[in-house]
Design a protein around this motif. Structure first.
Motif, PDB file in Angstrom:
ATOM      1  N   GLU A  81     -78.280  18.415  15.019  1.00 32.63           N
ATOM      2  CA  GLU A  81     -77.707  18.160  13.913  1.00 32.63           C
ATOM      3  C   GLU A  81     -77.122  19.235  13.269  1.00 32.63           C
ATOM      4  N   ALA A  82     -77.377  20.595  13.290  1.00 31.72           N
ATOM      5  CA  ALA A  82     -76.898  21.742  12.807  1.00 31.72           C
ATOM      6  C   ALA A  82     -75.868  22.432  13.416  1.00 31.72           C
ATOM      7  N   LEU A  83     -75.426  22.033  14.697  1.00 29.86           N
ATOM      8  CA  LEU A  83     -74.545  22.577  15.529  1.00 29.86           C
ATOM      9  C   LEU A  83     -73.240  21.950  15.172  1.00 29.86           C
ATOM     10  N   PRO A  84     -71.997  22.734  15.282  1.00 27.87           N
ATOM     11  CA  PRO A  84     -70.787  22.326  15.403  1.00 27.87           C
ATOM     12  C   PRO A  84     -70.474  21.340  16.730  1.00 27.87           C
ATOM     13  N   LEU A  85     -69.316  20.540  16.592  1.00 26.94           N
ATOM     14  CA  LEU A  85     -69.303  19.443  17.582  1.00 26.94           C
ATOM     15  C   LEU A  85     -69.422  20.200  19.203  1.00 26.94           C
ATOM     16  N   ASP A  86     -68.433  21.252  19.238  1.00 29.68           N
ATOM     17  CA  ASP A  86     -68.124  21.791  20.745  1.00 29.68           C
ATOM     18  C   ASP A  86     -69.506  22.134  21.326  1.00 29.68           C
ATOM     19  N   VAL A 111     -74.103  12.095  13.629  1.00 33.32           N
ATOM     20  CA  VAL A 111     -74.091  12.792  14.721  1.00 33.32           C
ATOM     21  C   VAL A 111     -74.524  11.899  15.970  1.00 33.32           C
ATOM     22  N   ARG A 112     -75.304  10.703  15.899  1.00 34.30           N
ATOM     23  CA  ARG A 112     -75.386   9.934  17.104  1.00 34.30           C
ATOM     24  C   ARG A 112     -73.991   9.514  17.483  1.00 34.30           C
ATOM     25  N   GLU A 113     -73.105   8.923  16.585  1.00 32.83           N
ATOM     26  CA  GLU A 113     -72.036   8.790  17.002  1.00 32.83           C
ATOM     27  C   GLU A 113     -71.404   9.619  18.062  1.00 32.83           C
ATOM     28  N   THR A 114     -71.179  11.027  17.748  1.00 35.82           N
ATOM     29  CA  THR A 114     -70.509  11.968  18.579  1.00 35.82           C
ATOM     30  C   THR A 114     -71.187  12.117  19.861  1.00 35.82           C
ATOM     31  N   LEU A 115     -72.740  11.998  20.057  1.00 36.29           N
ATOM     32  CA  LEU A 115     -73.314  12.081  21.128  1.00 36.29           C
ATOM     33  C   LEU A 115     -73.069  10.915  22.047  1.00 36.29           C
ATOM     34  N   ILE A 116     -73.011   9.792  21.680  1.00 29.89           N
ATOM     35  CA  ILE A 116     -72.723   8.705  22.185  1.00 29.89           C
ATOM     36  C   ILE A 116     -71.297   8.642  22.715  1.00 29.89           C
ATOM     37  N   GLU A 309     -73.399   9.367   4.799  1.00 27.33           N
ATOM     38  CA  GLU A 309     -73.847  10.597   5.008  1.00 27.33           C
ATOM     39  C   GLU A 309     -72.682  11.122   6.050  1.00 27.33           C
ATOM     40  N   GLU A 310     -72.248  12.314   5.869  1.00 29.09           N
ATOM     41  CA  GLU A 310     -71.471  12.830   6.696  1.00 29.09           C
ATOM     42  C   GLU A 310     -71.916  13.958   7.608  1.00 29.09           C
ATOM     43  N   ASP A 311     -71.419  14.215   8.724  1.00 30.45           N
ATOM     44  CA  ASP A 311     -71.824  15.104   9.664  1.00 30.45           C
ATOM     45  C   ASP A 311     -70.865  16.200   9.379  1.00 30.45           C
ATOM     46  N   LEU A 312     -71.922  17.402   9.109  1.00 32.41           N
ATOM     47  CA  LEU A 312     -70.915  18.740   8.907  1.00 32.41           C
ATOM     48  C   LEU A 312     -69.583  18.906   9.485  1.00 32.41           C
ATOM     49  N   SER A 313     -69.929  18.678  10.796  1.00 31.90           N
ATOM     50  CA  SER A 313     -69.077  19.016  12.012  1.00 31.90           C
ATOM     51  C   SER A 313     -67.964  17.877  12.186  1.00 31.90           C
ATOM     52  N   SER A 314     -67.959  16.756  11.408  1.00 34.14           N
ATOM     53  CA  SER A 314     -67.197  15.846  12.166  1.00 34.14           C
ATOM     54  C   SER A 314     -65.854  16.333  11.587  1.00 34.14           C
TER      55      SER A 314
ATOM     56  N   THR B 386     -76.380  27.383   8.502  1.00 35.46           N
ATOM     57  CA  THR B 386     -76.491  28.788   8.983  1.00 35.46           C
ATOM     58  C   THR B 386     -75.311  29.539   8.828  1.00 35.46           C
ATOM     59  N   SER B 387     -75.486  30.867   8.877  1.00 34.66           N
ATOM     60  CA  SER B 387     -74.554  31.606   8.570  1.00 34.66           C
ATOM     61  C   SER B 387     -73.287  31.393   9.486  1.00 34.66           C
ATOM     62  N   ALA B 388     -73.795  30.870  10.734  1.00 35.00           N
ATOM     63  CA  ALA B 388     -72.705  30.701  11.892  1.00 35.00           C
ATOM     64  C   ALA B 388     -71.765  29.454  11.474  1.00 35.00           C
ATOM     65  N   ASN B 389     -72.372  28.464  10.796  1.00 40.20           N
ATOM     66  CA  ASN B 389     -71.355  27.418  10.573  1.00 40.20           C
ATOM     67  C   ASN B 389     -70.933  27.467   9.119  1.00 40.20           C
ATOM     68  N   LEU B 390     -71.481  28.453   8.369  1.00 43.68           N
ATOM     69  CA  LEU B 390     -70.885  28.517   6.985  1.00 43.68           C
ATOM     70  C   LEU B 390     -69.369  28.365   6.806  1.00 43.68           C
ATOM     71  N   SER B 391     -68.868  29.299   7.698  1.00 45.82           N
ATOM     72  CA  SER B 391     -67.492  29.354   7.561  1.00 45.82           C
ATOM     73  C   SER B 391     -66.659  28.436   8.329  1.00 45.82           C
ATOM     74  N   ARG B 392     -67.270  27.624   9.105  1.00 42.76           N
ATOM     75  CA  ARG B 392     -66.664  26.798   9.657  1.00 42.76           C
ATOM     76  C   ARG B 392     -66.681  25.478   8.679  1.00 42.76           C
ATOM     77  N   MET B 393     -67.757  25.306   7.789  1.00 44.26           N
ATOM     78  CA  MET B 393     -67.642  24.346   6.659  1.00 44.26           C
ATOM     79  C   MET B 393     -66.710  24.558   5.655  1.00 44.26           C
TER      80      MET B 393
END
Lengths: 487, 487
Positions: A81-86, A111-116, A309-314, B386-393
């Motif tokens: 959930e906390a990681l960016p997409l790549d 996030v489920r959508e990106t995983l699927i 709800e929005e995925d932070l990395s979408s 996290t500090s890692a994805n703050l700039s990404r956001m």
């Protein structure tokens, strides 16, 4: 287990427990190392396949994989959930196949959508097959059509029927939230026989705090809490010690009603019955908790004008579309308000102070209207509004509107007089504030109650609707009064 | 119980179960009858004490009292919640004394206050004495000082110490939510001995899904789920079958962290330990559910500019004060925005269309700023930042701001051109929309992140703050551009 090794085990687990967030940091560190290396190799113009083969790379990957294997599926879901997409997809590829189903259930919709979308149909199918019927139903809306078809074919007849029945219930009903992990016993059994039966099961489903007692026709007769199994003599019969004052739900009860009952009666699990009182499933506190969370999140997001709800990395594109519906409605309603103002352009040219003051009237009308509206929506949702106290509520909100109107109208009127040294303008401002606050209170109570009467959800779009009307009315009242009395 | 009478019992309970809402209607009907009669007697100028003695009156009162005696405390709490103040107090006087404590716990803060202010100190004291230590702690903030003092004196030493310790914890910490209803066993016991011990207890505390295994020094060693007690041979030792991978909390952990863990791991109860890993209490899912509900309600109410949950029947005066803080903040911020406009009055006189269009710029800036702000606040609360994805956001939100600015700026610019047939005005409008949307995105991400960095709650007042800044900036940008390019 000898004492010392047990203590080490506890210590290890203590350390592990501390570190859901630390785990996230470790995963990020490992991913950083993997990526740093990749960029180094790129700079040295090594071909990509060599990179993948590189020993160092493999070492970090193995380390990451090992870490993931040690972790609970719920924790992996948190990290994904906390990681960016790549990076999320890099981690997802390293997750053990047998955990994939549980992790898919644990992550948010976005996030489920990106995983699927990263998974092959085969992989998805086998992930879904690990799950219980009710869990598959939770995933179903996100699964590609052909995977769903294959899945239905791979299930045995009773499970398929269950899955189809769960999928047929309304999303907001008890039927959609129930699971089938209930342990049922017949009322004529002795506790000894019940215990023997349980031991044969080896493991009870999660959240089993009670067994369900049924008759020959599968009709619910009562419940037997695990504790009464423990505390009573094995010779007693289930029928004699079971509780008959059972809180149960029907498949088509509203999920919100069930949630309120779980809170009111502090339940852990409760039976679900059909129209003939036959036991069809159970509903557990974990699902209720998710439901409550989701429901209030929707309310919070809707209030802010967000669809979901929005995925932070979408992607920017996807996020922008999520925000456009309400933004568009907002633009249209604000445009209508501008047309109200343009009716009075002639007045504004003469008394330019009106241009500065008019947003104040609208802003405060919107604020009070929304306060009233939200309170009414909440009272409707909690079932506190009966026909008997509806008129009472109405008079109260109206009274608050009057009081606010008198108090704040006078204060602001006085301030306007002080700034512009114009008695007429001060009086018009006070009168406009008074009228706008009263109108806002009426809107705040009227709109949700009327929507509710017509069977519409009173919460949806409430603040946009109220703001629209209070803005328009506020401008109209203020500029209208000014035109009549000051020109 | 013979079969037929049991069936009747179930039928009765079925009827009862259907009717929390029907109960409410019945109570209201009885109260109506009581009041109708009272007014009749008044009209006939009978003295009031005769009325109270009147047989008819008594009959309804007895009926009501009987009904209340049959009901669960939680249901009575629900009914009290839905009744207006005078009727609520009539019902409250008829409630059985032994239920008063539980009912006080079950109602909302606002209703509790009205009930407590209707009670004598003695009555309050005896109601509080019926409760568990942790439940008393929940009531404590609402109890009058002298009642609290008497209560502390009436408790035995260990209970008083517990109460004082619970009261000393921060409201948002695990310590404030924990209770002491845990069943502890020593690790060297056999299951047979554990079962014997449990039978002596006669009744386990609610939500006991597991026993806590401790050593000689009261340190937590593991947990023993009730099901493993049932499923294993009585000859086994607790230490051999207990689970050592325990999710536990510390007294000073944040309550929100615990709530997230309960959701993530689907817990029913979990041990709470102190800094030396000694078991001090447990935390249960019902309390967590209440916490989640309360937390999200606060967020919803705050977004609407309300200080706290309001009792529908609380007085106009009290309700008005509840709404004034945010209303006042709103008035002050809106006033500042009017001062920005008044700087440009000279421009507006020349181009009167600006007066109509400027609220549009502000409204849309506020809307997008709030959308971004709420998403960032939620991400911060869920620990996804996290500090890692703050700039990404940051780049993402900035990107959405740019995209929205280009798309909606062009559309609105074009519409303005069509309405006013003025190319310059259309271009200024488009540019102002573009800049305002970008600024709004920066505010939406910047404000919560900065507040979070300084250890402030990023959610409090977020929308007022963002709206204030976007309004002011929106007016400034739009009118400023018009002044520079159109005059």
């Amino acid at each position: 287990m000898p004492r010392t090794s047990m203590e080490t085990a506890i210590k290890e687990q203590e350390q592990e427990k501390e570190t859901v967030k630390q785990h996230l940091q470790k995963v990020i560190d490992l991913l950083d190392k993997l990526q740093l290396e990749e960029s180094l190799v790129h700079k040295q113009h090594m071909p990509r396949h060599e990179l993948i083969e590189s020993l160092l790379h493999k070492r970090y990957q193995v380390k990451l994989k090992h870490m993931l294997e040690q972790m609970r599926p719920a924790d992996i879901a948190y990290i994904l959930e906390a990681l960016p997409l790549d990076r999320r997809l890099m981690v997802w590829d390293l997750v053990k196949a047998e955990h994939e189903g549980q992790i898919l259930l644990g992550v948010s919709d976005a996030v489920r959508e990106t995983l699927i979308s990263d998974m092959e149909p085969d992989q998805l199918l086998s992930a879904a097959e690990q799950l219980e019927t009710d869990e598959i139903a939770d995933l179903a809306p996100d699964l590609p059509r052909e995977v769903m078809q294959d899945l239905l074919e791979s299930l045995n007849e009773p499970r398929r029927q269950r899955l189809e029945s769960v999928l047929s219930y309304d999303e907001e009903s008890v039927g959609a939230l129930m699971d089938f992990g209930m342990v049922t016993i017949r009322e004529d059994l002795s506790l000894k026989a019940v215990l023997r039966y349980l031991r044969r099961l080896k493991k009870l489903p999660e959240h089993t705090d009670k067994l369900f007692v049924i008759d020959r026709d599968h009709r619910l007769k009562g419940v037997l809490p695990l504790q009464s199994l423990l505390l009573n003599s094995p010779k007693q019969r289930a029928a004699d010690i079971m509780e008959t004052d059972v809180i149960s739900f029907k498949v088509d009860d509203e999920a919100m009603e069930a949630a309120l009952a779980f809170e009111r009666y502090d339940l852990v699990s409760a039976p679900v019955v059909d129209a003939e009182k036959k036991l069809v499933g159970r509903i557990c506190v974990d699902v209720i908790m998710d439901f409550i969370r989701q429901d209030s999140e929707e309310e919070i997001l809707n209030q802010a004008g967000l669809e979901e709800e929005e995925d932070l990395s979408s992607s920017i594109w996807k996020s922008a579309r999520n925000r456009w519906m309400w933004l568009m409605i907002n633009i249209i309603t604000a445009f209508v308000a501008t047309r109200v103002i343009s009716l009075f352009e002639g007045t504004i040219v003469h008394i330019i102070a009106l241009a500065s003051l008019m947003p104040l009237v609208a802003a405060i009308g919107g604020n009070t209207g929304n306060q009233t509206g939200i309170l009414i929506v909440r009272a409707l949702a909690l079932g506190h509004v009966t026909s008997a106290n509806l008129s009472r509520m109405f008079y109260k909100e109206f009274g608050i509107g009057l009081l606010n109107g008198v108090v704040w109208g006078s204060i602001i009127g006085a301030i306007v007089y002080l700034i512009y040294q114009d008695v007429g303008l001060g009086i018009v401002m006070a009168a406009a504030m008074f009228l706008t606050l009263v109108v806002a209170a009426l809107m705040g109570i009227g709109i949700p109650v009327i929507r509710h009467k017509f069977g519409l959800d009173p919460a949806v779009g409430i603040s946009v609707l109220i703001t629209f009307l209070t803005d328009g009315m506020g401008f109209f009242i203020f500029l209208g009064l000014a035109t009549v009395f000051l020109l």
